[in-house]
Scaffold this motif. Structure first.
Motif: not given
Length: 920
Positions: A59-64, A76-78, A353-357
């Motif tokens: 991971l490059s950052g935190p994910v929920e 949810y991610a960055d 980060c291209r997605f909100d699906v």
């Protein structure tokens, strides 16, 4: 997941021993007998961690990961790679057993898990080479971005596998580990891509119809065969796209253009077409039909009857002022469901980060297959294009004939590893048309004995080999298309993504938050040669592979495929009907559409709602999805009520139809009786006249053509009894009761003396000589059939008691011992709806009334307020049999209820029950 089918009888002992070991473990795990404490802890060891914090490498950052009360995850991610890495991890948490079985099926490696009984299926799948083609796609076709996402997804799956094994991975692995030393290997990007090949295979179009028409030529005249495949009723059932033309110069479709007569797909000469197909092929094609039946079906029963509904209504006709989009794909019922609901959300949508699906995904594959993002929504139904052809091949042991030349086969060796057994090596032979699929069936050892015509072929006796050409065997960019749809923001970017969807060819409906609606037909669809002047190359019958005039000459240009955008009528309906009037379109898409019963009913419901300025609400869309109306009942019932029934016992049943509104509710006695009459009508008028040659009886064959009392042989040529062979599967060519048969009946209903109404008889029973005699016969047979099934009192009958759904775990749930099936399977549920109804709980009239395909999910997207969208899955999020979310949506699904579908961050947070933090 595929059903793991039992092979020839000589292989059953090893399978039964393995199943017995697995069954004992599962019974212990379930808490039966002793060891309850150990059992509960073993079961729960495989349940996903849904709260707290876990480290996820890469991971490059935190994910929920936020899960709602039904266990549905929203991630949810960055960074987009983090989204897909987490998607792989979470899907492995819930569904890895399903994913693992599926990838072994697509690669032809089920024998590694389940032993020698899977060798024949593996050999056929290796011959097709799904996994090989998927690797070619990954290596040469897919974009760098898509491959990056596939690698991230695989890393997420493998991160889960690294810390979980045996019972901690799934209870099935604890059991499987006692029957062999199987250990799951790492997930690869190609494993994900190969799943699209399985999806395309089950949606491949008219291969079975090709076989059926050819086999019918042994019993029926060419005209009788044509009677059973009527022309599409364009004058009554509206195609998806009502108008349009293709420019001869630019090969571009214009929805407002003036159409001209088709330049291809000329009407078939039934006599000569049937003649070509019949020469020396009946045994091969019967055997191939059985082989296709035995290949695990992921989406539906061998591609037959698979349909779907989707429609979109413009804001000018909706209560919200913005479009509403509905979709419910009709697929095989499975435990767990084929679909996995999920949301993939970038905290801030950007180039990194291209997605909100959100929507319905396939476990084992990144992205969302059907759903919506922040700007657009889309749905799928099967277009049904004819994308596969069977070719008869004149062969020697080393060559095949191509025009006037003998050409060497292209060959490759495949080694099939077998759990607790020796490896098997097969040779795959291919012609210029495709792999020789008839090599993969032991039944074809009899070809030389029965094939009456054909040039000498040393390894085929005097018959032909059969090869397959299918678009799914050509490397494509379909995985690019799936992810492109996820990121599309408007009609232009949507169509750009759709162009890459080569297989399976689908009807795509579209809506966006700006108020636009649209339709696009994508897919790799072949253009065929012109044939030899006597026999058309139209894909309706197997073609002569040695004649280059029957080969594919290219593909329909993507720019020429039909589309619509904001049609003036204000709605678009797709339900597997004709895409466009084939007589006015310059390319042959197929000769085997669905016949439009569902699509026209949806159209009629929309029109009745919007007339005089009426508006359609989300509730109205949901009500339409549950419509149970039967078109064939409305057509046939008046004729049934006019028959003067003398027998008071049958008359009691006939009275049920008086005043009936033709709806097939689960508690309807009239629906039960009508469907029984319909089934018996088809059997009497058609079923007893269609081919019964080489009828499959469990593990045996009928070897006397057209004689149902002929001798039985097993695959080694030994004489067998029916009891030794097991139950007989329904003949593929028998009437299934779908809307093709509606059209067949409609065409003869007013002709009381049509030959199809006449049945053979005996001296004591002269048979039926007219329509009314046959219908009276069917009514009597139905009365007695339902008396045996539902009791003497017709008033207590109900359609749901006949028409039941049982959800089966697709491995041990189908072949395991009864107690294990009880633990893994769920049901039955008594359902309404029926074949070719909008609420399409499908059944096959040749086999019985049980539900064999269903609306596998239902969704309604509200483009005015995405948080007011609704959805439901057939089962639940979990693939773990004892988890709370294994089947927690099914009761609601059966009642036609939908769940709220939260999308915005605020609504998702309100619905969240568990939150898991994934950290680098």
């Amino acid at each position: 997941m595929p059903a793991i089918k039992t092979g020839p009888s000589g292989k059953k002992k090893g399978r039964r021993a393995r199943l017995l070991v697995i069954a004992v473990v599962l019974l212990l795990v379930a808490g039966f007998g002793y060891g309850t404490y150990w059992s509960v802890s073993t079961v729960r060891a495989s349940f996903p961690e849904t709260t707290g914090s876990l480290k996820l490498k890469g991971l490059s950052g935190p994910v929920e990961v936020k899960r709602d009360g039904h266990g549905i995850p929203q991630i949810y991610a960055d960074f987009d790679e983090d989204l897909f890495r987490a998607q792989g991890f979470v899907q492995a948490q819930d569904r890895f057993w399903e994913m693992d079985v599926r990838r072994h099926m697509t690669a032809g490696r089920l024998s590694e898990m389940f032993g020698e009984e899977q060798v024949e299926s593996d050999a056929f799948l290796r011959t097709l080479g799904w996994h090989r083609v998927a690797k070619q796609e990954y290596d040469t076709k897919l974009s760098a971005r898509t491959k990056k996402y596939l690698r991230a997804y695989s890393e997420g799956v493998n991160a889960y596998l690294k810390d979980h094994e045996g019972s901690a991975l799934s209870v099935e692995y604890a059991a499987l580990g006692l029957s062999n030393d199987y250990t799951p290997e790492k997930w690869t990007p190609v494993d994900s891509v190969a799943w699209l090949k399985a999806m395309a295979w089950d949606l491949r179009g008219n291969m079975q119809e090709e076989i059926d028409r050819s086999l019918m030529s042994s019993r029926l005249t060419p005209q009788q065969i044509e009677d059973l495949y009527p022309d599409y009723p364009y004058d009554r059932n509206r195609p998806i796209v009502g108008a349009g033309s293709v420019s001869g110069a630019t090969k571009t479709f214009d929805p407002k253009g003036t159409a001209t007569r088709s330049q291809s797909g000329a009407d078939a000469d039934a006599d000569t077409a049937a003649g070509v197909a019949a020469q020396g092929t009946r045994t091969q094609l019967s055997s191939l039909s059985k082989t296709l039946e035995d290949i695990p079906a992921l989406l539906g029963p061998n591609g037959n009857g698979i349909g779907s509904n989707s429609w979109v209504v413009s804001g000018k006709h909706t209560a919200t002022g913005k479009p509403l989009l509905a979709n419910d794909p009709h697929l095989a019922p499975q435990m767990p469901s084929l679909w996995y609901q999920m949301g993939l959300h970038c905290r801030s949508v950007s180039e990194s980060c291209r997605f909100d699906v959100a929507g319905y995904t396939f476990s084992g594959m990144p992205g969302v297959v059907i759903g919506h993002n922040q700007d657009i929504a889309w749905g799928f139904t099967n277009l049904g294009a004819d994308v596969s052809d069977l070719y008869l091949e004149k062969v020697t042991s080393d060559t095949y004939l191509s025009d006037d030349k003998q050409v060497p086969f292209t060959t490759r060796k495949e080694t099939i590893k077998v759990a607790d057994g020796s490896p098997r090596e097969i040779t795959v032979r291919s012609t210029g048309n495709g792999p020789i699929v008839s090599d993969r069936n032991g039944e074809l050892s009899k070809v030389g004995r029965q094939a009456p015509v054909g040039d000498a072929a040393p390894d085929r006796g005097s018959g032909y080999a059969v090869s397959l050409r299918w678009t799914g065997l050509a490397p494509s960019k379909s995985m690019d298309a799936v992810l492109g749809l996820n990121a599309a923001s408007d009609w232009t970017s949507f169509r750009k993504a759709a162009r890459d969807l080569a297989v399976p060819s689908q009807n795509l409906v579209y809506a966006d938050t700006q108020g636009n609606i649209g339709y696009q037909a994508p897919g790799l669809i072949p253009v065929r040669g012109k044939g030899d002047g006597r026999h058309p190359a139209d894909g309706r019958y197997p073609a002569p592979g040695w004649d280059s005039r029957y080969k594919w000459t290219g593909y329909v240009p993507q720019s020429a495929l039909p589309w619509e955008f904001n049609p003036s009528r204000g709605y678009i309906v797709t339900a597997n009907q004709a895409v466009i009037d084939q007589s006015t379109y310059p390319y042959l898409l197929t000769e085997d559409w669905g016949y439009g019963a569902r699509s026209q009913r949806i159209t009629d419901l929309i029109q009745s709602k919007i007339k005089d300025g009426g508006k359609i609400s989300t509730d109205d869309m949901q009500t339409m999805q549950l419509d149970n109306s039967s078109e064939i009942a409305e057509l046939l019932t008046p004729y049934l009520l006019k028959i003067d029934v003398k027998d008071p016992y049958v008359r009691e049943a006939q009275k049920l139809l008086e005043g009936w509104d033709y709806t097939q509710d689960a508690d309807s006695a009239a629906a039960a009786y009508f469907n029984a009459v319909w089934r018996n009508t088809l059997k009497l008028a058609f079923g007893n006249k269609l081919p019964k040659e080489l009828r499959v009886e469990g593990q045996c064959l009928r070897v006397r053509p057209a004689d149902d009392s002929g001798p039985l042989e097993d695959l080694d040529g030994n004489a067998r009894t029916v009891r030794e062979c097991g139950e007989r599967a329904p003949d593929e060519a028998q009437p299934d009761g779908g809307d093709r048969w509606y059209e067949v009946i409609r065409s003869i209903l007013r002709d009381e003396d049509n030959d199809w109404w006449k049945t053979s008889g005996t001296v004591r029973n002269p048979g039926d000589r007219s329509r009314d005699e046959l219908l009276a016969h069917a009514m009597s047979d139905a009365r007695w059939e339902l008396t045996a099934k539902l009791g003497k009192d017709a008033d207590t009958w109900s359609w749901g008691r006949l028409h039941q759904l049982t959800l089966k775990n697709q491995t041990l749930g189908t072949d395991g011992p009864g107690m294990v099936q009880h633990l893994l399977n769920r049901g039955p549920w008594n359902l309404g709806g029926g074949e070719a109804a909008v609420n399409a709980s499908g059944w096959n009239a040749a086999g019985g009334y049980d539900v064999i395909w269903v609306p596998s999910m239902r969704m309604i997207v509200n483009l005015g307020d995405l948080d007011k969208s609704r959805w439901i899955n057939l089962t639940g999020a979990s693939g773990h049999a004892y988890n709370d979310h294994y089947s927690d949506q099914t009761d609601k699904w059966a009642k036609g209820e939908l769940l709220p579908w939260a999308f915005s961050g605020r609504k998702v947070e309100d619905a969240t029950s568990d939150t898991l933090a994934l950290t680098p």
